[in-house]
Write a protein that holds these residues in place. Structure first.
Motif, PDB file in Angstrom:
ATOM      1  N   LEU A 212       0.820  -1.211   0.000  1.00  0.00           N
ATOM      2  CA  LEU A 212       0.000   0.000   0.000  1.00  0.00           C
ATOM      3  C   LEU A 212       0.855   1.263   0.000  1.00  0.00           C
ATOM      4  O   LEU A 212       0.506   2.256  -0.646  1.00  0.00           O
ATOM      5  N   LEU A 213       1.982   1.238   0.720  1.00  0.00           N
ATOM      6  CA  LEU A 213       2.865   2.398   0.741  1.00  0.00           C
ATOM      7  C   LEU A 213       3.394   2.724  -0.653  1.00  0.00           C
ATOM      8  O   LEU A 213       3.351   3.881  -1.100  1.00  0.00           O
ATOM      9  N   LEU A 214       3.878   1.705  -1.356  1.00  0.00           N
ATOM     10  CA  LEU A 214       4.419   1.936  -2.693  1.00  0.00           C
ATOM     11  C   LEU A 214       3.321   2.317  -3.678  1.00  0.00           C
ATOM     12  O   LEU A 214       3.536   3.129  -4.585  1.00  0.00           O
ATOM     13  N   THR A 215       2.135   1.728  -3.495  1.00  0.00           N
ATOM     14  CA  THR A 215       1.005   2.115  -4.344  1.00  0.00           C
ATOM     15  C   THR A 215       0.622   3.567  -4.091  1.00  0.00           C
ATOM     16  O   THR A 215       0.346   4.327  -5.032  1.00  0.00           O
ATOM     17  N   ALA A 216       0.606   3.967  -2.819  1.00  0.00           N
ATOM     18  CA  ALA A 216       0.284   5.352  -2.480  1.00  0.00           C
ATOM     19  C   ALA A 216       1.289   6.315  -3.097  1.00  0.00           C
ATOM     20  O   ALA A 216       0.913   7.352  -3.659  1.00  0.00           O
ATOM     21  N   LEU A 217       2.570   5.984  -3.020  1.00  0.00           N
ATOM     22  CA  LEU A 217       3.604   6.851  -3.573  1.00  0.00           C
ATOM     23  C   LEU A 217       3.554   6.906  -5.093  1.00  0.00           C
ATOM     24  O   LEU A 217       4.071   7.841  -5.704  1.00  0.00           O
ATOM     25  N   ASP A 218       2.935   5.896  -5.694  1.00  0.00           N
ATOM     26  CA  ASP A 218       2.777   5.873  -7.145  1.00  0.00           C
ATOM     27  C   ASP A 218       1.639   6.782  -7.596  1.00  0.00           C
ATOM     28  O   ASP A 218       1.546   7.129  -8.772  1.00  0.00           O
ATOM     29  N   HIS A 219       0.763   7.148  -6.655  1.00  0.00           N
ATOM     30  CA  HIS A 219      -0.421   7.945  -6.992  1.00  0.00           C
ATOM     31  C   HIS A 219      -0.517   9.235  -6.196  1.00  0.00           C
ATOM     32  O   HIS A 219      -1.519   9.950  -6.299  1.00  0.00           O
ATOM     33  N   ALA A 220       0.469   9.527  -5.362  1.00  0.00           N
ATOM     34  CA  ALA A 220       0.433  10.739  -4.544  1.00  0.00           C
ATOM     35  C   ALA A 220       1.851  11.197  -4.253  1.00  0.00           C
ATOM     36  O   ALA A 220       2.793  10.405  -4.281  1.00  0.00           O
ATOM     37  N   ASP A 221       1.987  12.470  -3.977  1.00  0.00           N
ATOM     38  CA  ASP A 221       3.295  13.001  -3.590  1.00  0.00           C
ATOM     39  C   ASP A 221       3.686  12.458  -2.218  1.00  0.00           C
ATOM     40  O   ASP A 221       2.835  12.166  -1.375  1.00  0.00           O
ATOM     41  N   ALA A 222       4.992  12.366  -1.990  1.00  0.00           N
ATOM     42  CA  ALA A 222       5.485  11.839  -0.717  1.00  0.00           C
ATOM     43  C   ALA A 222       4.994  12.673   0.464  1.00  0.00           C
ATOM     44  O   ALA A 222       4.775  12.142   1.561  1.00  0.00           O
ATOM     45  N   ALA A 223       4.792  13.964   0.252  1.00  0.00           N
ATOM     46  CA  ALA A 223       4.316  14.830   1.337  1.00  0.00           C
ATOM     47  C   ALA A 223       2.938  14.398   1.820  1.00  0.00           C
ATOM     48  O   ALA A 223       2.662  14.372   3.026  1.00  0.00           O
ATOM     49  N   VAL A 224       2.063  14.057   0.886  1.00  0.00           N
ATOM     50  CA  VAL A 224       0.710  13.618   1.256  1.00  0.00           C
ATOM     51  C   VAL A 224       0.775  12.309   2.018  1.00  0.00           C
ATOM     52  O   VAL A 224       0.152  12.150   3.078  1.00  0.00           O
ATOM     53  N   VAL A 225       1.521  11.366   1.496  1.00  0.00           N
ATOM     54  CA  VAL A 225       1.624  10.051   2.143  1.00  0.00           C
ATOM     55  C   VAL A 225       2.264  10.173   3.516  1.00  0.00           C
ATOM     56  O   VAL A 225       1.804   9.576   4.493  1.00  0.00           O
ATOM     57  N   GLY A 226       3.336  10.978   3.610  1.00  0.00           N
ATOM     58  CA  GLY A 226       4.004  11.157   4.891  1.00  0.00           C
ATOM     59  C   GLY A 226       3.106  11.777   5.934  1.00  0.00           C
ATOM     60  O   GLY A 226       3.144  11.400   7.112  1.00  0.00           O
ATOM     61  N   THR A 227       2.264  12.723   5.530  1.00  0.00           N
ATOM     62  CA  THR A 227       1.351  13.364   6.466  1.00  0.00           C
ATOM     63  C   THR A 227       0.309  12.382   6.974  1.00  0.00           C
ATOM     64  O   THR A 227      -0.006  12.360   8.170  1.00  0.00           O
ATOM     65  N   VAL A 228      -0.225  11.557   6.086  1.00  0.00           N
ATOM     66  CA  VAL A 228      -1.247  10.583   6.492  1.00  0.00           C
ATOM     67  C   VAL A 228      -0.643   9.523   7.410  1.00  0.00           C
ATOM     68  O   VAL A 228      -1.162   9.237   8.494  1.00  0.00           O
ATOM     69  N   VAL A 229       0.473   8.926   7.003  1.00  0.00           N
ATOM     70  CA  VAL A 229       1.108   7.883   7.806  1.00  0.00           C
ATOM     71  C   VAL A 229       1.636   8.457   9.117  1.00  0.00           C
ATOM     72  O   VAL A 229       1.694   7.764  10.137  1.00  0.00           O
ATOM     73  N   GLY A 230       1.967   9.748   9.115  1.00  0.00           N
ATOM     74  CA  GLY A 230       2.451  10.401  10.328  1.00  0.00           C
ATOM     75  C   GLY A 230       1.421  10.495  11.424  1.00  0.00           C
ATOM     76  O   GLY A 230       1.742  10.858  12.567  1.00  0.00           O
ATOM     77  N   ALA A 231       0.173  10.165  11.116  1.00  0.00           N
ATOM     78  CA  ALA A 231      -0.876  10.162  12.135  1.00  0.00           C
ATOM     79  C   ALA A 231      -0.878   8.877  12.962  1.00  0.00           C
ATOM     80  O   ALA A 231      -1.740   8.712  13.833  1.00  0.00           O
ATOM     81  N   ALA A 232       0.077   7.984  12.710  1.00  0.00           N
ATOM     82  CA  ALA A 232       0.130   6.710  13.438  1.00  0.00           C
ATOM     83  C   ALA A 232       0.201   6.880  14.957  1.00  0.00           C
ATOM     84  O   ALA A 232      -0.486   6.153  15.691  1.00  0.00           O
ATOM     85  N   PRO A 233       1.008   7.808  15.501  1.00  0.00           N
ATOM     86  CA  PRO A 233       1.025   7.959  16.965  1.00  0.00           C
ATOM     87  C   PRO A 233      -0.338   8.280  17.556  1.00  0.00           C
ATOM     88  O   PRO A 233      -0.696   7.779  18.630  1.00  0.00           O
ATOM     89  N   LEU A 234      -1.121   9.104  16.861  1.00  0.00           N
ATOM     90  CA  LEU A 234      -2.464   9.429  17.345  1.00  0.00           C
ATOM     91  C   LEU A 234      -3.369   8.205  17.285  1.00  0.00           C
ATOM     92  O   LEU A 234      -4.150   7.950  18.211  1.00  0.00           O
ATOM     93  N   GLY A 235      -3.240   7.434  16.208  1.00  0.00           N
ATOM     94  CA  GLY A 235      -4.029   6.211  16.098  1.00  0.00           C
ATOM     95  C   GLY A 235      -3.718   5.225  17.211  1.00  0.00           C
ATOM     96  O   GLY A 235      -4.617   4.597  17.785  1.00  0.00           O
ATOM     97  N   LEU A 236      -2.431   5.093  17.547  1.00  0.00           N
ATOM     98  CA  LEU A 236      -2.023   4.189  18.626  1.00  0.00           C
ATOM     99  C   LEU A 236      -2.501   4.695  19.984  1.00  0.00           C
ATOM    100  O   LEU A 236      -2.933   3.907  20.837  1.00  0.00           O
ATOM    101  N   ALA A 237      -2.424   6.018  20.189  1.00  0.00           N
ATOM    102  CA  ALA A 237      -2.852   6.593  21.463  1.00  0.00           C
ATOM    103  C   ALA A 237      -4.334   6.390  21.691  1.00  0.00           C
ATOM    104  O   ALA A 237      -4.782   6.262  22.841  1.00  0.00           O
ATOM    105  N   LEU A 238      -5.121   6.329  20.622  1.00  0.00           N
ATOM    106  CA  LEU A 238      -6.559   6.123  20.744  1.00  0.00           C
ATOM    107  C   LEU A 238      -6.936   4.644  20.745  1.00  0.00           C
ATOM    108  O   LEU A 238      -7.718   4.191  21.581  1.00  0.00           O
ATOM    109  N   ALA A 239      -6.372   3.876  19.797  1.00  0.00           N
ATOM    110  CA  ALA A 239      -6.784   2.485  19.626  1.00  0.00           C
ATOM    111  C   ALA A 239      -6.292   1.575  20.748  1.00  0.00           C
ATOM    112  O   ALA A 239      -7.018   0.675  21.183  1.00  0.00           O
TER     113      ALA A 239
END
Length: 217
Positions: free
Chosen positions: A90-117
């Motif tokens: 999914l990461l490589l597919t995302a980078l094939d269809h989006a700029d790295a900045a967009v993907v990095g921002t979305v994946v960068g939300a992982a700490p918040l997801g862990l803090a909640l889940a």
């Protein structure tokens, strides 16, 4: 904060740094077959990690000589699926269809997801201080990466990558105390190989989802 807490925090920070760096660096391998390339990567990693365990048995967790139980194998298979096979595809597919900045921002939300889940899965209420700290990290990630262009496939794949990252961390936490980080990594890499090979054979190309590629600028 004691020494173990400081060490744990430092290692978590280093892990997040590696994850963030991998988003940009992964663009360098977009022209390689995703599935077959990842299968070869994890096959080599499994061999090297197995050799490391052979040389240093103490790295194998609290009970180095024991094999994973049936429940642990199921969890390790889930770690391999979510954290290795699906995450990287999914990461490589995302980078094939989006700029790295967009993907990095979305994946960068992982700490918040862990803090909640994490607490919610235990039936507890998320700690306000931890959620706030994770939110600050996410905002900082967004400011660092900025914005960029993406199509629908890129956004969906980036969100899927985020879900895989959170799921992988929560699943691995359940087996880490007894098996240890190196043994969990070794089994996960080994289990990911047949998953990726089967997926490559099923798609017939090894490219992954088979979605049309976004034109490069």
């Amino acid at each position: 904060m004691n020494r173990d807490s400081l060490t744990g925090a430092a290692l978590c920070g280093f892990g997040m740094m590696i994850l963030g760096g991998s988003v940009s660096l992964s663009r360098l391998v977009l022209d390689y077959p995703i599935l077959t390339g990842q299968a070869l990567r994890y096959a080599l990693a499994a061999v090297l990690l197995a050799a490391l365990l052979r040389l240093f048995p103490r790295l194998g967790g609290t009970v180095p000589a024991s094999r994973p139980t049936g429940r642990e194998l199921a969890l390790l298979a889930a770690v391999a699926l979510m954290g290795l096979a699906l995450f990287n595809t999914l990461l490589l597919t995302a980078l094939d269809h989006a700029d790295a900045a967009v993907v990095g921002t979305v994946v960068g939300a992982a700490p918040l997801g862990l803090a909640l889940a994490g607490p919610l899965l235990r039936g507890a209420r998320p700690a306000a201080r931890l959620v706030t700290a994770a939110g600050v990290v996410v905002v900082g990630t967004a400011l660092v990466h900025g914005a960029g262009a993406a199509d629908g496939v890129g956004l969906a794949a980036a969100l899927g990558t985020l879900v895989c990252e959170v799921s992988f961390s929560l699943l691995a936490a359940a087996v880490l105390p007894r098996l240890g980080a190196v043994r969990v990594s070794a089994y996960s890499c080994a289990l990911a190989v047949p998953m990726l090979v089967v997926a490559a054979l099923a798609t017939g190309s090894g490219r992954g989802c088979g979605c049309p590629r976004r034109p490069r600028r």
